[in-house]
Design a protein around this motif. Structure first.
Motif, PDB file in Angstrom:
ATOM      1  N   THR A   1      -2.258   2.354  -8.224  1.00 62.39           N
ATOM      2  CA  THR A   1      -0.987   2.443  -7.496  1.00 62.39           C
ATOM      3  C   THR A   1      -0.097   1.258  -7.833  1.00 62.39           C
ATOM      4  OG1 THR A   1      -2.143   3.563  -5.694  1.00 62.39           O
ATOM      5  CG2 THR A   1       0.067   2.731  -5.227  1.00 62.39           C
ATOM      6  N   ALA A   2      -0.690   0.082  -7.955  1.00 63.37           N
ATOM      7  CA  ALA A   2       0.087  -1.103  -8.323  1.00 63.37           C
ATOM      8  C   ALA A   2       0.690  -0.945  -9.712  1.00 63.37           C
ATOM      9  CB  ALA A   2      -0.796  -2.344  -8.260  1.00 63.37           C
ATOM     10  N   LEU A   3      -0.108  -0.459 -10.665  1.00 63.14           N
ATOM     11  CA  LEU A   3       0.392  -0.288 -12.030  1.00 63.14           C
ATOM     12  C   LEU A   3       1.455   0.808 -12.100  1.00 63.14           C
ATOM     13  CD1 LEU A   3      -2.924  -0.636 -14.064  1.00 63.14           C
ATOM     14  CD2 LEU A   3      -0.965  -2.208 -14.101  1.00 63.14           C
ATOM     15  N   GLU A   4       1.258   1.895 -11.381  1.00 59.66           N
ATOM     16  CA  GLU A   4       2.254   2.969 -11.380  1.00 59.66           C
ATOM     17  C   GLU A   4       3.551   2.507 -10.725  1.00 59.66           C
ATOM     18  OE1 GLU A   4      -0.665   6.907 -11.400  1.00 59.66           O
ATOM     19  OE2 GLU A   4       0.055   6.092  -9.484  1.00 59.66           O
ATOM     20  N   SER A   5       3.453   1.716  -9.666  1.00 60.00           N
ATOM     21  CA  SER A   5       4.646   1.169  -9.028  1.00 60.00           C
ATOM     22  C   SER A   5       5.377   0.244  -9.994  1.00 60.00           C
ATOM     23  CB  SER A   5       4.268   0.393  -7.762  1.00 60.00           C
ATOM     24  OG  SER A   5       3.668   1.244  -6.812  1.00 60.00           O
TER      25      SER A   5
ATOM     26  N   HIS B   1       9.325 -10.749  -9.613  1.00 55.52           N
ATOM     27  CA  HIS B   1      10.114  -9.540  -9.832  1.00 55.52           C
ATOM     28  C   HIS B   1      10.862  -9.075  -8.583  1.00 55.52           C
ATOM     29  CE1 HIS B   1       8.310  -9.090 -13.790  1.00 55.52           C
ATOM     30  NE2 HIS B   1       7.116  -9.220 -13.244  1.00 55.52           N
ATOM     31  N   GLY B   2      11.035  -9.955  -7.608  1.00 50.49           N
ATOM     32  CA  GLY B   2      11.788  -9.592  -6.411  1.00 50.49           C
ATOM     33  C   GLY B   2      11.105  -8.476  -5.640  1.00 50.49           C
ATOM     34  N   PRO B   3      11.873  -7.472  -5.178  1.00 48.27           N
ATOM     35  CA  PRO B   3      11.288  -6.361  -4.398  1.00 48.27           C
ATOM     36  C   PRO B   3      10.156  -5.652  -5.129  1.00 48.27           C
ATOM     37  CG  PRO B   3      13.680  -6.330  -4.240  1.00 48.27           C
ATOM     38  CD  PRO B   3      13.334  -7.369  -5.281  1.00 48.27           C
ATOM     39  N   LEU B   4      10.232  -5.595  -6.458  1.00 44.34           N
ATOM     40  CA  LEU B   4       9.147  -4.981  -7.230  1.00 44.34           C
ATOM     41  C   LEU B   4       7.839  -5.724  -6.985  1.00 44.34           C
ATOM     42  CD1 LEU B   4       7.848  -3.240  -9.413  1.00 44.34           C
ATOM     43  CD2 LEU B   4       8.886  -4.714 -11.135  1.00 44.34           C
TER      44      LEU B   4
END
Length: 353
Positions: free
Chosen positions: A107-111, A92-95
């Protein structure tokens, strides 16, 4: 206009998706250059949109046609599971870097949920946490054929699984995966891809897991270094022209678009839809090689880490994909004739070239 459970229609021509996802589909189908045209049939898109380095975007309708074409090419309904397995955070690139940089699962899921619509506006994800469960719910934002909806739902489950597992450092086995589509003919294959129980014909598309997982810390132990790596890679990417790229430029761009050490020469050849032998020949014609490009890039990233951070040598080694710091130190001495610690001490105050 509502189109059924969990499906919301928008102006689909206004939803733009990076062509990189269609390249992932082509790669999963093991297509070669001469075989790319059927994947784009009916989209009006040129073949070069699938080649590395093309930063073009396609519409939601074009993306869904590509998914439909992919199933016909594969000749099996399993394409959604196979594609979903490829959608690791690094795809997903920068994501992907943002997810890998997250300190814990929630935090990972919210991001992921916050930034997914910027990469794949076909859908959105809602993340909720209560005292019992951490829940991710999918909302599909376009109308689509039933087989394409099923592909999207399968990809959703596998993307959520990949995000959580990238933080936990293990398989997610304690979740419950609910999918709206009826039990498909290939349901026996689900256990090969998804590590938790799957339930079909549900009212929503949902992945639910115990709330205790929400604050589980990133197992990598080097989450901050991923964030810095993203910044370094983005700055180096800006230096590569986006048109009329040489094969060397394409390889360099592909390596920069993935976390260091996450792809191999064979992976790069597949992303360029050629064999390793063809890739080697094209690079040789330019006076280069895969190893030369990879080593040069790693050496550049290494000095940026050492100059711009106070991360330990172990953390720098991990961020560059090395299994242990000793291997990194050996490589660094080969590049620069001194150890990383000596370089940092001698060069810390010098400007980056």
């Amino acid at each position: 206009m509502s189109l059924g459970k969990g499906v919301m229609s928008l102006d689909e021509d206004s939803l733009l998706i990076p062509a990189s996802y269609s390249r992932i589909i082509a790669r999963e189908l093991n297509l070669q250059e001469r075989e790319l045209e059927p994947l784009l049939r009916g989209t009006g898109l040129p073949i070069n949109i699938l080649l590395p380095g093309d930063e073009a975007y396609i519409t939601a309708q074009q993306q869904m046609r590509v998914l439909d074409n992919a199933q016909h090419i594969l000749g099996s309904p399993e394409i959604g599971l196979r594609l979903g397995r490829q959608l690791q955070p690094s795809s997903h690139g920068p994501l992907g870097y943002l997810v890998l940089s997250s300190p814990d699962v929630i935090t990972a899921l919210e991001s992921f949920a916050d930034f997914l619509p910027l990469r794949l506006p076909l859908a959105s994800v809602q993340v909720d946490l209560d005292e019992h469960y951490l829940t991710c719910i999918l909302e599909i934002r376009v109308s689509a054929k039933p087989n394409v909806l099923r592909i999207m739902q399968e990809c959703f489950a596998l993307m959520i699984q990949a995000v959580v597992e990238s933080v936990l450092g293990r398989e997610l086995t304690e979740a419950s995966i609910e999918l709206q589509h009826a039990r498909p003919s290939h349901s026996d294959c689900y256990g090969d891809y998804l590590h938790s129980a799957v339930h079909f014909s549900q009212t929503v598309n949902r992945v639910q897991m115990p709330a205790v997982l929400a604050r589980k810390a990133n197992a990598s132990g080097h989450s901050d270094s991923y964030s810095l790596s993203q910044d370094h890679c983005c700055r180096l990417l800006e230096q590569i022209p986006v048109s009329a790229m040489s094969t060397t430029d394409q390889v360099r761009r592909l390596l920069l678009s993935h976390p260091a050490g996450s792809i191999t020469e064979a992976d790069v050849a597949r992303e360029m839809f050629v064999s390793k032998r063809t890739l080697a020949r094209r690079l040789a014609e330019e006076g280069s090689s895969y190893r030369t490009i990879s080593e040069k890039l790693l050496s550049e990233l290494a000095v940026r880490h050492l100059r711009e951070s106070n991360f330990s040598i172990d953390a720098v080694a991990a961020s560059l994909g090395y299994c242990d710091a000793a291997a990194f130190r050996k490589a660094f001495r080969r590049w620069y004739g001194q150890t990383p610690s000596q370089y940092r001490r001698d060069k810390l105050l010098m400007p980056i070239s």
